[in-house]
Design a protein around this motif. Sequence first.
Motif, PDB file in Angstrom:
ATOM      1  N   GLU A 142       0.817  -1.212   0.000  1.00 53.38           N
ATOM      2  CA  GLU A 142       0.000   0.000   0.000  1.00 53.38           C
ATOM      3  C   GLU A 142       0.854   1.266   0.000  1.00 53.38           C
ATOM      4  O   GLU A 142       0.334   2.374   0.120  1.00 53.38           O
ATOM      5  CB  GLU A 142      -0.918   0.013   1.229  1.00 53.38           C
ATOM      6  N   SER A 143       2.144   1.115  -0.164  1.00 53.61           N
ATOM      7  CA  SER A 143       3.041   2.264  -0.145  1.00 53.61           C
ATOM      8  C   SER A 143       2.955   3.045  -1.448  1.00 53.61           C
ATOM      9  O   SER A 143       2.857   2.468  -2.530  1.00 53.61           O
ATOM     10  CB  SER A 143       4.494   1.802   0.084  1.00 53.61           C
ATOM     11  N   ALA A 144       2.987   4.377  -1.332  1.00 54.44           N
ATOM     12  CA  ALA A 144       2.952   5.219  -2.528  1.00 54.44           C
ATOM     13  C   ALA A 144       4.351   5.463  -3.074  1.00 54.44           C
ATOM     14  O   ALA A 144       4.526   5.703  -4.263  1.00 54.44           O
ATOM     15  CB  ALA A 144       2.278   6.559  -2.204  1.00 54.44           C
ATOM     16  N   GLY A 145       5.366   5.388  -2.209  1.00 56.43           N
ATOM     17  CA  GLY A 145       6.744   5.621  -2.633  1.00 56.43           C
ATOM     18  C   GLY A 145       7.383   4.369  -3.195  1.00 56.43           C
ATOM     19  O   GLY A 145       6.712   3.408  -3.573  1.00 56.43           O
ATOM     20  N   ASP A 146       8.708   4.383  -3.260  1.00 53.60           N
ATOM     21  CA  ASP A 146       9.432   3.220  -3.774  1.00 53.60           C
ATOM     22  C   ASP A 146       9.275   2.023  -2.849  1.00 53.60           C
ATOM     23  O   ASP A 146       9.218   2.159  -1.622  1.00 53.60           O
ATOM     24  CB  ASP A 146      10.927   3.541  -3.918  1.00 53.60           C
ATOM     25  N   ALA A 147       9.228   0.850  -3.461  1.00 55.61           N
ATOM     26  CA  ALA A 147       9.149  -0.373  -2.666  1.00 55.61           C
ATOM     27  C   ALA A 147      10.483  -0.653  -1.982  1.00 55.61           C
ATOM     28  O   ALA A 147      10.523  -1.185  -0.868  1.00 55.61           O
ATOM     29  CB  ALA A 147       8.756  -1.548  -3.552  1.00 55.61           C
ATOM     30  N   TYR A 148      11.588  -0.283  -2.644  1.00 57.19           N
ATOM     31  CA  TYR A 148      12.922  -0.529  -2.105  1.00 57.19           C
ATOM     32  C   TYR A 148      13.728   0.770  -2.084  1.00 57.19           C
ATOM     33  O   TYR A 148      13.681   1.563  -3.027  1.00 57.19           O
ATOM     34  CB  TYR A 148      13.670  -1.567  -2.942  1.00 57.19           C
ATOM     35  N   THR A 149      14.438   0.969  -0.993  1.00 49.94           N
ATOM     36  CA  THR A 149      15.364   2.090  -0.887  1.00 49.94           C
ATOM     37  C   THR A 149      16.783   1.542  -0.935  1.00 49.94           C
ATOM     38  O   THR A 149      17.045   0.405  -0.535  1.00 49.94           O
ATOM     39  CB  THR A 149      15.156   2.855   0.426  1.00 49.94           C
ATOM     40  N   VAL A 150      17.699   2.345  -1.441  1.00 46.44           N
ATOM     41  CA  VAL A 150      19.098   1.934  -1.575  1.00 46.44           C
ATOM     42  C   VAL A 150      19.959   2.870  -0.738  1.00 46.44           C
ATOM     43  O   VAL A 150      19.881   4.101  -0.896  1.00 46.44           O
ATOM     44  CB  VAL A 150      19.548   1.964  -3.051  1.00 46.44           C
ATOM     45  N   ASP A 151      20.762   2.299   0.168  1.00 48.43           N
ATOM     46  CA  ASP A 151      21.603   3.143   1.029  1.00 48.43           C
ATOM     47  C   ASP A 151      22.882   3.555   0.306  1.00 48.43           C
ATOM     48  O   ASP A 151      23.092   3.238  -0.876  1.00 48.43           O
ATOM     49  CB  ASP A 151      21.921   2.423   2.350  1.00 48.43           C
ATOM     50  N   ALA A 152      23.738   4.261   1.027  1.00 48.88           N
ATOM     51  CA  ALA A 152      24.961   4.798   0.429  1.00 48.88           C
ATOM     52  C   ALA A 152      25.892   3.697  -0.073  1.00 48.88           C
ATOM     53  O   ALA A 152      26.694   3.919  -0.992  1.00 48.88           O
ATOM     54  CB  ALA A 152      25.686   5.672   1.454  1.00 48.88           C
ATOM     55  N   SER A 153      25.788   2.508   0.508  1.00 50.88           N
ATOM     56  CA  SER A 153      26.643   1.391   0.088  1.00 50.88           C
ATOM     57  C   SER A 153      26.028   0.592  -1.052  1.00 50.88           C
ATOM     58  O   SER A 153      26.631  -0.376  -1.524  1.00 50.88           O
ATOM     59  CB  SER A 153      26.898   0.467   1.287  1.00 50.88           C
ATOM     60  N   GLY A 154      24.833   0.989  -1.481  1.00 54.76           N
ATOM     61  CA  GLY A 154      24.197   0.290  -2.591  1.00 54.76           C
ATOM     62  C   GLY A 154      23.326  -0.875  -2.175  1.00 54.76           C
ATOM     63  O   GLY A 154      22.825  -1.615  -3.032  1.00 54.76           O
ATOM     64  N   ASN A 155      23.094  -1.043  -0.879  1.00 52.33           N
ATOM     65  CA  ASN A 155      22.274  -2.144  -0.389  1.00 52.33           C
ATOM     66  C   ASN A 155      20.786  -1.765  -0.455  1.00 52.33           C
ATOM     67  O   ASN A 155      20.398  -0.684  -0.004  1.00 52.33           O
ATOM     68  CB  ASN A 155      22.641  -2.487   1.053  1.00 52.33           C
ATOM     69  N   ALA A 156      19.972  -2.653  -1.016  1.00 51.52           N
ATOM     70  CA  ALA A 156      18.536  -2.397  -1.161  1.00 51.52           C
ATOM     71  C   ALA A 156      17.782  -2.976   0.027  1.00 51.52           C
ATOM     72  O   ALA A 156      18.061  -4.106   0.468  1.00 51.52           O
ATOM     73  CB  ALA A 156      18.012  -3.006  -2.457  1.00 51.52           C
ATOM     74  N   ALA A 157      16.811  -2.205   0.539  1.00 50.60           N
ATOM     75  CA  ALA A 157      16.002  -2.646   1.672  1.00 50.60           C
ATOM     76  C   ALA A 157      14.532  -2.374   1.365  1.00 50.60           C
ATOM     77  O   ALA A 157      14.185  -1.323   0.807  1.00 50.60           O
ATOM     78  CB  ALA A 157      16.416  -1.932   2.954  1.00 50.60           C
ATOM     79  N   TYR A 158      13.662  -3.315   1.722  1.00 54.41           N
ATOM     80  CA  TYR A 158      12.236  -3.156   1.452  1.00 54.41           C
ATOM     81  C   TYR A 158      11.657  -2.060   2.335  1.00 54.41           C
ATOM     82  O   TYR A 158      11.888  -2.023   3.538  1.00 54.41           O
ATOM     83  CB  TYR A 158      11.508  -4.474   1.704  1.00 54.41           C
ATOM     84  N   ALA A 159      10.858  -1.155   1.714  1.00 53.61           N
ATOM     85  CA  ALA A 159      10.284  -0.030   2.448  1.00 53.61           C
ATOM     86  C   ALA A 159       8.761   0.013   2.334  1.00 53.61           C
ATOM     87  O   ALA A 159       8.136   0.993   2.762  1.00 53.61           O
ATOM     88  CB  ALA A 159      10.865   1.277   1.919  1.00 53.61           C
ATOM     89  N   GLY A 160       8.154  -1.034   1.775  1.00 59.09           N
ATOM     90  CA  GLY A 160       6.711  -1.047   1.581  1.00 59.09           C
ATOM     91  C   GLY A 160       5.970  -1.652   2.754  1.00 59.09           C
ATOM     92  O   GLY A 160       6.548  -1.916   3.820  1.00 59.09           O
ATOM     93  N   THR A 161       4.675  -1.873   2.558  1.00 60.81           N
ATOM     94  CA  THR A 161       3.835  -2.482   3.597  1.00 60.81           C
ATOM     95  C   THR A 161       3.857  -4.003   3.474  1.00 60.81           C
ATOM     96  O   THR A 161       4.388  -4.560   2.505  1.00 60.81           O
ATOM     97  CB  THR A 161       2.387  -1.979   3.484  1.00 60.81           C
TER      98      THR A 161
END
Length: 306
Positions: A142-161
Amino acid sequence: MATISTSTGAFFERARVSMKDLRSQAESLQSQLSSGQKLSRSSDDPVAASRLRTLSRLEKLTNIDASNAQRADADLTLADAALGDMAKAVIRMQELATQAASGTLTEDQRSALGKEVESIYSTLVSLANSRDSNGHALFGGESAGDAYTVDASGNAAYAGTATSGDLSLGDGQTVTRSLTGPEFLEFSVNGTPTDLLGVVKDLASALQGGVADPAGAARDALGSLKAGLDTLTTAQTVIGTRLSWIDLTSERRTNVGELRSTEEANLGATDITSTIATLQETMLVLQASQASFTKLSNLSLFNQLS
Protein backbone atom coordinates in the motif's frame (compact mmCIF):
# COMPACT_ATOMS: atom_id res chain seq x y z
CA MET A 1 -87.51 20.80 -20.55
CA ALA A 2 -85.09 20.81 -17.65
CA THR A 3 -84.67 17.04 -17.98
CA ILE A 4 -83.94 17.33 -21.69
CA SER A 5 -81.42 20.11 -21.05
CA THR A 6 -79.68 18.04 -18.38
CA SER A 7 -79.48 15.03 -20.70
CA THR A 8 -78.00 17.17 -23.44
CA GLY A 9 -75.39 18.54 -21.02
CA ALA A 10 -74.54 15.04 -19.87
CA PHE A 11 -74.07 13.93 -23.48
CA PHE A 12 -71.60 16.71 -24.15
CA GLU A 13 -69.76 16.06 -20.87
CA ARG A 14 -69.41 12.32 -21.56
CA ALA A 15 -68.16 13.03 -25.06
CA ARG A 16 -65.67 15.59 -23.74
CA VAL A 17 -64.33 13.25 -21.03
CA SER A 18 -64.08 10.35 -23.47
CA MET A 19 -62.13 12.34 -26.04
CA LYS A 20 -59.92 13.85 -23.32
CA ASP A 21 -59.04 10.33 -22.09
CA LEU A 22 -58.25 9.22 -25.63
CA ARG A 23 -55.99 12.27 -26.18
CA SER A 24 -54.22 11.63 -22.87
CA GLN A 25 -53.68 8.01 -23.83
CA ALA A 26 -52.33 9.05 -27.25
CA GLU A 27 -49.97 11.59 -25.65
CA SER A 28 -48.75 8.96 -23.20
CA LEU A 29 -48.03 6.52 -26.01
CA GLN A 30 -46.21 9.20 -28.00
CA SER A 31 -44.14 10.03 -24.92
CA GLN A 32 -43.23 6.35 -24.50
CA LEU A 33 -42.07 6.21 -28.12
CA SER A 34 -39.92 9.32 -27.80
CA SER A 35 -38.36 8.42 -24.42
CA GLY A 36 -38.13 4.67 -24.94
CA GLN A 37 -39.58 4.16 -21.45
CA LYS A 38 -43.11 3.05 -20.72
CA LEU A 39 -43.07 4.33 -17.12
CA SER A 40 -43.13 8.10 -16.84
CA ARG A 41 -43.60 8.05 -13.05
CA SER A 42 -43.55 5.48 -10.26
CA SER A 43 -47.32 5.55 -9.86
CA ASP A 44 -47.71 4.03 -13.35
CA ASP A 45 -46.51 0.69 -11.91
CA PRO A 46 -45.10 0.92 -8.35
CA VAL A 47 -43.79 -2.67 -8.30
CA ALA A 48 -42.00 -2.35 -11.63
CA ALA A 49 -40.64 1.07 -10.69
CA SER A 50 -39.22 -0.31 -7.43
CA ARG A 51 -37.53 -3.17 -9.24
CA LEU A 52 -36.09 -0.80 -11.84
CA ARG A 53 -34.56 1.33 -9.07
CA THR A 54 -32.98 -1.79 -7.59
CA LEU A 55 -31.59 -2.80 -10.97
CA SER A 56 -30.20 0.71 -11.46
CA ARG A 57 -28.36 0.54 -8.13
CA LEU A 58 -26.96 -2.87 -9.04
CA GLU A 59 -25.73 -1.51 -12.34
CA LYS A 60 -23.88 1.32 -10.59
CA LEU A 61 -22.22 -1.17 -8.22
CA THR A 62 -21.33 -3.35 -11.18
CA ASN A 63 -19.63 -0.40 -12.87
CA ILE A 64 -17.49 0.07 -9.75
CA ASP A 65 -16.61 -3.64 -9.73
CA ALA A 66 -15.73 -3.48 -13.42
CA SER A 67 -13.45 -0.50 -12.76
CA ASN A 68 -11.73 -2.42 -9.95
CA ALA A 69 -11.30 -5.42 -12.24
CA GLN A 70 -9.71 -3.24 -14.90
CA ARG A 71 -7.28 -1.77 -12.39
CA ALA A 72 -6.39 -5.18 -10.95
CA ASP A 73 -5.91 -6.58 -14.46
CA ALA A 74 -3.63 -3.67 -15.39
CA ASP A 75 -1.55 -3.97 -12.20
CA LEU A 76 -1.22 -7.73 -12.42
CA THR A 77 -0.24 -7.50 -16.08
CA LEU A 78 2.46 -4.98 -15.17
CA ALA A 79 3.60 -7.26 -12.34
CA ASP A 80 3.76 -10.26 -14.67
CA ALA A 81 5.88 -8.32 -17.16
CA ALA A 82 8.26 -7.12 -14.43
CA LEU A 83 8.62 -10.62 -13.00
CA GLY A 84 9.33 -11.95 -16.49
CA ASP A 85 12.11 -9.39 -16.94
CA MET A 86 13.52 -10.32 -13.53
CA ALA A 87 13.50 -13.99 -14.44
CA LYS A 88 15.45 -13.23 -17.64
CA ALA A 89 17.95 -11.22 -15.59
CA VAL A 90 18.43 -14.10 -13.13
CA ILE A 91 18.95 -16.56 -15.99
CA ARG A 92 21.68 -14.28 -17.32
CA MET A 93 23.06 -14.14 -13.79
CA GLN A 94 23.29 -17.92 -13.72
CA GLU A 95 25.23 -17.88 -16.97
CA LEU A 96 27.64 -15.27 -15.62
CA ALA A 97 28.07 -17.09 -12.31
CA THR A 98 28.78 -20.35 -14.15
CA GLN A 99 31.46 -18.61 -16.22
CA ALA A 100 32.95 -16.92 -13.16
CA ALA A 101 33.13 -20.24 -11.30
CA SER A 102 35.60 -21.54 -13.89
CA GLY A 103 39.19 -21.70 -12.68
CA THR A 104 40.50 -20.73 -16.12
CA LEU A 105 39.36 -17.09 -16.00
CA THR A 106 41.76 -14.30 -15.22
CA GLU A 107 41.13 -11.68 -12.55
CA ASP A 108 40.33 -9.07 -15.19
CA GLN A 109 37.83 -11.39 -16.88
CA ARG A 110 36.01 -12.01 -13.61
CA SER A 111 36.03 -8.31 -12.88
CA ALA A 112 34.38 -7.67 -16.26
CA LEU A 113 31.74 -10.26 -15.39
CA GLY A 114 31.33 -8.54 -12.03
CA LYS A 115 30.57 -5.22 -13.74
CA GLU A 116 27.81 -6.88 -15.79
CA VAL A 117 26.42 -8.45 -12.61
CA GLU A 118 26.47 -5.01 -11.01
CA SER A 119 24.49 -3.65 -13.95
CA ILE A 120 21.98 -6.48 -13.58
CA TYR A 121 21.65 -5.63 -9.89
CA SER A 122 20.69 -2.07 -10.78
CA THR A 123 18.15 -3.43 -13.26
CA LEU A 124 16.63 -5.71 -10.62
CA VAL A 125 16.29 -2.83 -8.15
CA SER A 126 14.66 -0.71 -10.84
CA LEU A 127 12.20 -3.51 -11.67
CA ALA A 128 11.46 -4.01 -7.97
CA ASN A 129 10.53 -0.31 -7.87
CA SER A 130 8.15 -0.55 -10.84
CA ARG A 131 4.97 1.55 -10.71
CA ASP A 132 1.40 0.38 -10.94
CA SER A 133 -1.40 1.82 -13.11
CA ASN A 134 -1.93 4.64 -10.56
CA GLY A 135 1.74 5.53 -10.33
CA HIS A 136 2.25 3.90 -6.94
CA ALA A 137 4.74 1.20 -5.96
CA LEU A 138 3.78 -1.97 -7.82
CA PHE A 139 5.57 -4.26 -5.38
CA GLY A 140 5.37 -2.02 -2.32
CA GLY A 141 1.99 -3.09 -0.98
CA GLU A 142 0.00 0.00 0.00
CA SER A 143 3.04 2.26 -0.14
CA ALA A 144 2.95 5.22 -2.53
CA GLY A 145 6.74 5.62 -2.63
CA ASP A 146 9.43 3.22 -3.77
CA ALA A 147 9.15 -0.37 -2.67
CA TYR A 148 12.92 -0.53 -2.10
CA THR A 149 15.36 2.09 -0.89
CA VAL A 150 19.10 1.93 -1.57
CA ASP A 151 21.60 3.14 1.03
CA ALA A 152 24.96 4.80 0.43
CA SER A 153 26.64 1.39 0.09
CA GLY A 154 24.20 0.29 -2.59
CA ASN A 155 22.27 -2.14 -0.39
CA ALA A 156 18.54 -2.40 -1.16
CA ALA A 157 16.00 -2.65 1.67
CA TYR A 158 12.24 -3.16 1.45
CA ALA A 159 10.28 -0.03 2.45
CA GLY A 160 6.71 -1.05 1.58
CA THR A 161 3.83 -2.48 3.60
CA ALA A 162 3.35 -6.13 4.53
CA THR A 163 0.58 -6.88 2.02
CA SER A 164 -0.83 -5.66 -1.28
CA GLY A 165 -4.34 -4.26 -1.35
CA ASP A 166 -7.41 -6.29 -2.34
CA LEU A 167 -9.94 -5.04 -4.88
CA SER A 168 -13.60 -6.04 -4.95
CA LEU A 169 -14.85 -7.90 -8.02
CA GLY A 170 -18.47 -8.07 -6.86
CA ASP A 171 -20.60 -10.71 -5.14
CA GLY A 172 -18.15 -10.84 -2.25
CA GLN A 173 -15.25 -11.81 -4.51
CA THR A 174 -11.88 -10.02 -4.29
CA VAL A 175 -8.46 -10.20 -5.88
CA THR A 176 -5.07 -9.06 -4.63
CA ARG A 177 -3.80 -6.58 -7.18
CA SER A 178 -0.09 -7.43 -6.96
CA LEU A 179 2.66 -8.98 -4.82
CA THR A 180 5.03 -7.40 -2.33
CA GLY A 181 8.75 -7.51 -3.05
CA PRO A 182 9.60 -9.93 -0.21
CA GLU A 183 7.07 -12.45 -1.58
CA PHE A 184 9.32 -13.21 -4.57
CA LEU A 185 12.71 -11.69 -3.71
CA GLU A 186 13.11 -13.39 -0.34
CA PHE A 187 13.32 -17.17 0.05
CA SER A 188 15.09 -19.90 1.96
CA VAL A 189 18.15 -21.86 0.84
CA ASN A 190 18.83 -24.92 2.99
CA GLY A 191 16.93 -23.29 5.81
CA THR A 192 18.81 -20.01 5.55
CA PRO A 193 16.78 -16.84 4.78
CA THR A 194 18.08 -15.39 1.53
CA ASP A 195 17.45 -12.18 -0.40
CA LEU A 196 17.92 -12.29 -4.19
CA LEU A 197 19.00 -8.67 -4.38
CA GLY A 198 21.56 -9.29 -1.67
CA VAL A 199 22.88 -12.38 -3.49
CA VAL A 200 23.38 -10.42 -6.72
CA LYS A 201 24.94 -7.44 -4.91
CA ASP A 202 27.40 -9.68 -3.06
CA LEU A 203 28.33 -11.58 -6.23
CA ALA A 204 29.03 -8.35 -8.12
CA SER A 205 31.33 -7.27 -5.30
CA ALA A 206 33.04 -10.67 -5.06
CA LEU A 207 33.81 -10.85 -8.77
CA GLN A 208 35.38 -7.40 -8.65
CA GLY A 209 37.86 -8.41 -5.95
CA GLY A 210 35.70 -8.14 -2.88
CA VAL A 211 36.64 -11.65 -1.60
CA ALA A 212 39.72 -13.84 -1.71
CA ASP A 213 38.02 -16.63 -3.68
CA PRO A 214 35.70 -15.08 -6.32
CA ALA A 215 35.34 -18.38 -8.17
CA GLY A 216 34.11 -20.05 -4.98
CA ALA A 217 31.69 -17.17 -4.37
CA ALA A 218 30.30 -17.66 -7.88
CA ARG A 219 29.79 -21.38 -7.26
CA ASP A 220 28.08 -20.66 -3.95
CA ALA A 221 25.77 -18.13 -5.62
CA LEU A 222 24.46 -20.64 -8.17
CA GLY A 223 22.27 -22.43 -5.61
CA SER A 224 20.73 -19.15 -4.42
CA LEU A 225 20.15 -17.99 -7.99
CA LYS A 226 18.33 -21.23 -8.81
CA ALA A 227 16.13 -20.85 -5.73
CA GLY A 228 15.50 -17.22 -6.66
CA LEU A 229 14.47 -18.18 -10.19
CA ASP A 230 12.10 -20.83 -8.80
CA THR A 231 10.53 -18.22 -6.53
CA LEU A 232 10.05 -15.82 -9.44
CA THR A 233 8.47 -18.60 -11.52
CA THR A 234 6.09 -19.42 -8.68
CA ALA A 235 5.19 -15.73 -8.37
CA GLN A 236 4.38 -15.59 -12.09
CA THR A 237 2.10 -18.60 -11.65
CA VAL A 238 0.28 -16.80 -8.83
CA ILE A 239 -0.12 -13.71 -11.00
CA GLY A 240 -1.44 -15.80 -13.89
CA THR A 241 -3.99 -17.47 -11.62
CA ARG A 242 -5.25 -14.09 -10.42
CA LEU A 243 -5.56 -12.83 -14.00
CA SER A 244 -7.60 -15.92 -14.88
CA TRP A 245 -9.82 -15.29 -11.85
CA ILE A 246 -10.45 -11.73 -13.04
CA ASP A 247 -11.39 -13.03 -16.50
CA LEU A 248 -13.80 -15.52 -14.94
CA THR A 249 -15.52 -12.95 -12.72
CA SER A 250 -15.65 -10.44 -15.61
CA GLU A 251 -17.35 -13.00 -17.81
CA ARG A 252 -19.87 -13.73 -15.08
CA ARG A 253 -20.44 -9.99 -14.57
CA THR A 254 -21.12 -9.61 -18.29
CA ASN A 255 -23.63 -12.46 -18.26
CA VAL A 256 -25.42 -11.07 -15.21
CA GLY A 257 -25.43 -7.62 -16.81
CA GLU A 258 -27.10 -9.00 -19.92
CA LEU A 259 -29.78 -10.66 -17.80
CA ARG A 260 -30.28 -7.40 -15.88
CA SER A 261 -30.58 -5.44 -19.13
CA THR A 262 -33.17 -7.89 -20.40
CA GLU A 263 -35.19 -7.54 -17.19
CA GLU A 264 -34.95 -3.74 -17.35
CA ALA A 265 -36.17 -3.83 -20.94
CA ASN A 266 -39.08 -6.09 -20.02
CA LEU A 267 -40.06 -3.89 -17.09
CA GLY A 268 -39.47 -0.38 -18.34
CA ALA A 269 -38.54 -0.23 -22.01
CA THR A 270 -41.13 0.59 -24.63
CA ASP A 271 -42.20 -2.20 -26.95
CA ILE A 272 -41.96 -0.13 -30.12
CA THR A 273 -44.05 -2.37 -32.37
CA SER A 274 -46.85 -2.88 -29.84
CA THR A 275 -46.87 0.79 -28.79
CA ILE A 276 -47.08 2.05 -32.39
CA ALA A 277 -49.98 -0.32 -33.08
CA THR A 278 -51.78 0.83 -29.91
CA LEU A 279 -51.15 4.49 -30.76
CA GLN A 280 -52.57 4.04 -34.26
CA GLU A 281 -55.61 2.31 -32.81
CA THR A 282 -56.09 5.04 -30.22
CA MET A 283 -55.78 7.81 -32.82
CA LEU A 284 -58.27 6.01 -35.05
CA VAL A 285 -60.78 5.74 -32.20
CA LEU A 286 -60.17 9.39 -31.25
CA GLN A 287 -60.74 10.58 -34.81
CA ALA A 288 -63.90 8.44 -35.08
CA SER A 289 -65.19 9.80 -31.76
CA GLN A 290 -64.54 13.37 -32.84
CA ALA A 291 -66.28 12.79 -36.18
CA SER A 292 -69.25 11.10 -34.51
CA PHE A 293 -69.56 13.85 -31.92
CA THR A 294 -69.51 16.52 -34.62
CA LYS A 295 -72.23 14.82 -36.60
CA LEU A 296 -74.45 14.13 -33.59
CA SER A 297 -74.08 17.60 -32.12
CA ASN A 298 -75.10 19.15 -35.45
CA LEU A 299 -78.33 17.13 -35.87
CA SER A 300 -81.43 19.36 -36.03
CA LEU A 301 -83.00 17.40 -33.15
CA PHE A 302 -80.23 18.50 -30.83
CA ASN A 303 -80.52 22.04 -32.06
CA GLN A 304 -84.24 21.98 -31.28
CA LEU A 305 -83.78 20.34 -27.88
CA SER A 306 -81.17 22.82 -26.83
